[in-house]
Design a protein around this motif. Structure first.
Motif, PDB file in Angstrom:
ATOM      1  N   PRO A 140       0.833  -1.209   0.000  1.00  0.00           N
ATOM      2  CA  PRO A 140       0.000   0.000   0.000  1.00  0.00           C
ATOM      3  C   PRO A 140       0.867   1.257   0.000  1.00  0.00           C
ATOM      4  O   PRO A 140       1.859   1.337   0.722  1.00  0.00           O
ATOM      5  CB  PRO A 140      -0.799  -0.120   1.304  1.00  0.00           C
ATOM      6  CG  PRO A 140      -0.786  -1.577   1.637  1.00  0.00           C
ATOM      7  CD  PRO A 140       0.545  -2.082   1.154  1.00  0.00           C
ATOM      8  N   GLY A 141       0.508   2.235  -0.802  1.00  0.00           N
ATOM      9  CA  GLY A 141       1.304   3.445  -0.898  1.00  0.00           C
ATOM     10  C   GLY A 141       1.375   4.223   0.385  1.00  0.00           C
ATOM     11  O   GLY A 141       2.364   4.929   0.643  1.00  0.00           O
ATOM     12  N   GLN A 162       4.691   4.497  -0.975  1.00  0.00           N
ATOM     13  CA  GLN A 162       4.652   5.067  -2.323  1.00  0.00           C
ATOM     14  C   GLN A 162       6.037   5.462  -2.808  1.00  0.00           C
ATOM     15  O   GLN A 162       6.317   5.400  -4.003  1.00  0.00           O
ATOM     16  CB  GLN A 162       3.688   6.267  -2.359  1.00  0.00           C
ATOM     17  CG  GLN A 162       4.116   7.488  -1.572  1.00  0.00           C
ATOM     18  CD  GLN A 162       4.924   8.494  -2.389  1.00  0.00           C
ATOM     19  OE1 GLN A 162       4.935   8.422  -3.621  1.00  0.00           O
ATOM     20  NE2 GLN A 162       5.594   9.404  -1.713  1.00  0.00           N
ATOM     21  N   LEU A 165       7.743   2.335  -3.927  1.00  0.00           N
ATOM     22  CA  LEU A 165       7.194   1.939  -5.225  1.00  0.00           C
ATOM     23  C   LEU A 165       7.794   2.770  -6.354  1.00  0.00           C
ATOM     24  O   LEU A 165       8.003   2.256  -7.469  1.00  0.00           O
ATOM     25  CB  LEU A 165       5.670   2.079  -5.208  1.00  0.00           C
ATOM     26  CG  LEU A 165       4.919   1.120  -4.284  1.00  0.00           C
ATOM     27  CD1 LEU A 165       3.430   1.446  -4.275  1.00  0.00           C
ATOM     28  CD2 LEU A 165       5.152  -0.332  -4.672  1.00  0.00           C
ATOM     29  N   THR A 607      -1.596   9.825  -7.718  1.00  0.00           N
ATOM     30  CA  THR A 607      -0.355   9.079  -7.550  1.00  0.00           C
ATOM     31  C   THR A 607       0.389   9.002  -8.875  1.00  0.00           C
ATOM     32  O   THR A 607      -0.231   8.937  -9.943  1.00  0.00           O
ATOM     33  CB  THR A 607      -0.603   7.658  -7.027  1.00  0.00           C
ATOM     34  OG1 THR A 607       0.654   6.966  -6.901  1.00  0.00           O
ATOM     35  CG2 THR A 607      -1.494   6.866  -7.963  1.00  0.00           C
ATOM     36  N   SER A 609       2.649   6.572  -9.217  1.00  0.00           N
ATOM     37  CA  SER A 609       3.076   5.172  -9.225  1.00  0.00           C
ATOM     38  C   SER A 609       2.047   4.292  -9.916  1.00  0.00           C
ATOM     39  O   SER A 609       0.888   4.214  -9.489  1.00  0.00           O
ATOM     40  CB  SER A 609       3.293   4.675  -7.791  1.00  0.00           C
ATOM     41  OG  SER A 609       3.399   3.269  -7.754  1.00  0.00           O
ATOM     42  N   GLU A 612       0.907   1.629  -7.483  1.00  0.00           N
ATOM     43  CA  GLU A 612      -0.100   2.090  -6.520  1.00  0.00           C
ATOM     44  C   GLU A 612      -1.450   2.274  -7.212  1.00  0.00           C
ATOM     45  O   GLU A 612      -2.495   1.984  -6.625  1.00  0.00           O
ATOM     46  CB  GLU A 612       0.349   3.394  -5.870  1.00  0.00           C
ATOM     47  CG  GLU A 612      -0.564   3.837  -4.736  1.00  0.00           C
ATOM     48  CD  GLU A 612      -0.045   5.034  -3.960  1.00  0.00           C
ATOM     49  OE1 GLU A 612      -0.372   5.151  -2.764  1.00  0.00           O
ATOM     50  OE2 GLU A 612       0.671   5.863  -4.557  1.00  0.00           O
TER      51      GLU A 612
END
Length: 636
Positions: A140-141, A162, A165, A607, A609, A612
């Motif tokens: 999870p971010g 995050q 990631l 985000t 990512s 994510e």
């Protein structure tokens, strides 16, 4: 509504700072008259840093699952990497080798803010340091990862999911989708034990976390002191004061020594040391370009493991103790360019260099035989040293096995052959800078110089040969690759998560970030979300910021039509003006910002990512995916 009020309070100060920055920019450009040379630039003392001293989230000690790998009885398996100094080897951890195994071991308990928290402690006896190879399948971010030792729990390195990631996304974008490319290496613990603590925010199930730790890098050399074999040399010849010169004793070279850092990185589970140099660009944008050798780092996956130590030297001449001012950056780097011949790599650090660090000037002119040069480096990972010598001529070097080179004289060689009159180089010096008239002119590739071989010499990759490939960054009008805007440098956009409302907040103001951290405990700091421009430039559009007085959440849009719609039809949304500038379409090195709408709270989430984004789509049905919002950058 503290965020809006504070934003207004700092607006005037921001304009003053901007004016000063523009004035300095004019000055910096006016003194760059020579097209082949650039002067040095010193990092200001008030430069914001991304990673801040963390607050301990839980008052109670978090019980950790114990993994003891026992005493390491294997030989120090040598895996040569040219002149890089091997300092660690991998150990396998079967009890944490799969997500299922680690998941069953973690003792989850409720955190102080209503989420979940658990920890695992790994011990490898007699290690001088440990780095955990954490393979990320799903993260999870808004998870927080903390790394510390049980003996010093307050010295915590904290990073948001995050941000991890983002690091791994760079590996995937470079083509590495293997388990190695999905591995995040924790910072060096400095001892034989390290604890990884994981905190999930409220509403996030522990089932959404899939991590494993199949390998651990065991540091078998004491990186804080001279290594055993260096001490043996000292005892044998009793001339270390002559052979290895303490850089602290030479204040005339303070600019150069403040640009040089010791490197610790991981390749294939093995740990290595090299040396690198922070270098300036034409417009002194403070973009953290960092040059070293290809045989040290030649892939994005290895660059992501980089840890750099700054001001790693003695506090006074020949003190033989580590200065209290030394700093460590732990967040890796982005690989921009690499070539095995000439042996050179250009990185862009993912961290902000510390205040006082110097972006070295450089000289892309050609050196002649007999010209005096200086080398600044970390032989065998020791406190910083300095060497004095002269260019003997040019060599051609052909890459051989395991980062080694075969060299011979050539009038058109790509390497400066340097002989030392004082000092020497050793393994660990690889990648270090060669300076002429105070400016970088080469990087160390290979050589035969030792304390006992006065006739030995070293070969440095010529900067003038490498320079044409580096011009796109060092001569660019902005930080980054071509297509990333014109003029000025990017600014970090920081991310917070409100554990009470579940909304995220973003700001490009370090002062506002610090205000939130200091006064709003419900806001969990999640590091840098991405980078954007603080002022309008050609090819960029404003991102507008709104404050929802009903929910306390913020909304961001690059669309002027959407901005006008919100202003006209949604009176609860207070317009706060342009906040940063980005691209409205894809192009250059810009990356998409993905936008979601939370149908339960009415808040938006953003985000950069892709991992994510996919996590939110697959696990959070209340979040409606609204596609790409705009385009930003993942580095300065």
């Amino acid at each position: 509504m503290p965020l809006k009020k504070f934003r207004g309070a700092i607006a005037g100060a921001a304009l003053v700072c901007l004016s000063a920055a523009l004035s300095f920019g004019v000055y910096a450009q006016s003194v760059h008259l020579d097209p082949l040379r650039v002067q040095a630039y010193t990092q200001p003392g008030d430069t914001p840093e991304e990673f801040l001293p963390t607050k301990r989230m839980a008052a109670a000690v978090i019980p950790a699952a114990q993994v003891n790998l026992g005493a390491w009885v294997a030989e120090k398996a040598a895996v040569p990497l040219g002149g890089a100094l091997q300092v660690g080897a991998q150990r396998m951890s079967s009890t944490t080798a799969t997500p299922q195994a680690l998941g069953e071991m973690l003792p989850w308990q409720r955190s102080a803010n209503g989420g979940w928290v658990a920890a695992v402690s790994v011990t490898s006896e007699n290690a001088y340091g440990l780095r955990l190879g954490v393979v990320v399948e799903q993260l999870p971010g808004s998870a927080l990862l903390r790394v510390y030792t049980q003996r010093n729990r307050d010295a915590v390195f904290e990073i948001a999911g995050q941000r991890v990631l983002q690091i791994l996304q760079a590996n995937a974008a470079a083509g590495d989708v293997s388990a190695e490319g999905r591995t995040w290496w924790t910072p060096d613990s400095g001892g034989d034990e390290v604890t990884l603590e994981i905190e999930l925010p409220p509403g996030t199930s522990t089932d959404t976390l899939r991590l494993s730790i199949p390998q651990v890098m065991h540091v078998y050399e004491n990186l804080s002191l001279p290594l055993e074999d260096e001490q043996a040399i000292t005892a044998k010849i009793n001339e270390s004061g002559y052979c290895n010169l303490d850089a602290t004793c030479y204040d005339n070279y303070s600019t150069q020594r403040n640009a040089v850092a010791r490197m610790l990185f991981v390749k294939d589970g093995y740990g290595y040391l090299c040396t690198g140099t922070l270098i300036n660009d034409r417009n002194s944008t403070a973009t953290p370009y960092f040059i070293t050798a290809n045989h040290c780092i030649s892939s994005q996956t290895v660059a992501s493991t980089l840890q750099t130590s700054w001001f790693y030297r003695s506090p006074s001449c020949d003190a033989r103790t580590l200065s209290a001012s030394y700093r460590v950056l732990r967040n890796g780097a982005t690989l921009l360019y690499t070539s095995d011949n000439p042996d050179s790599t250009l990185l862009r650090l993912n961290d902000t260099p510390p205040a006082g660090a110097v972006f070295a000037g450089w000289d892309a002119g050609t050196r002649s035989a007999g010209q005096s040069v200086v080398g600044v480096h970390h032989p065998r990972g020791d406190l910083q040293k300095i060497s004095f010598g002269a260019v003997r001529g040019l060599n051609n070097c052909i890459p051989a096995d395991a980062g080694s080179y075969l060299c011979g004289a050539s009038s058109s060689g790509y390497y400066y052959n340097v002989g030392w009159s004082q000092g020497t180089t050793e393994p660990g010096s690889s990648g270090s800078g060669l300076f002429f008239d105070g400016r970088l002119t080469g990087t160390l590739s290979n050589g035969s110089a030792t304390c006992s071989t006065t006739a030995g010499s070293d070969n440095y990759a010529r900067f003038d040969i490498v320079y044409p490939a580096l011009k796109q960054w060092l001569e660019a009008g902005s930080a980054g690759t071509p297509g990333g805007g014109t003029g000025g440098s990017r600014t970090a956009v920081y991310r917070f998560y409100n554990v009470q409302t579940g909304a995220h907040f973003y700001t490009n103001s370090a002062a506002e970030r610090d205000y939130v951290i200091a006064t709003l405990p419900a806001f969990q700091y999640e590091n840098v979300a991405f980078y954007a421009y603080p002022v309008q430039q050609a090819g960029l559009s404003a991102v507008y910021r709104f404050y929802n007085t009903g929910t306390g959440a913020h909304f961001y849009t690059i669309s002027t039509a959407e901005r006008d719609y919100v202003n006209v039809t949604l009176p609860a949304f207070q317009y706060e003006g342009p906040t940063w500038y980005a691209q409205s379409a894809a192009g250059g090195s810009a990356m998409p910002v993905y936008r979601f709408y939370n149908s339960q709270t009415g808040a938006h989430f953003y985000t950069v990512s892709a991992a994510e984004r996919d996590f939110v789509i697959s696990t959070l049905p209340a979040f409606m995916y609204e596609n790409v919002a705009y385009y930003v950058w993942t580095s300065q």
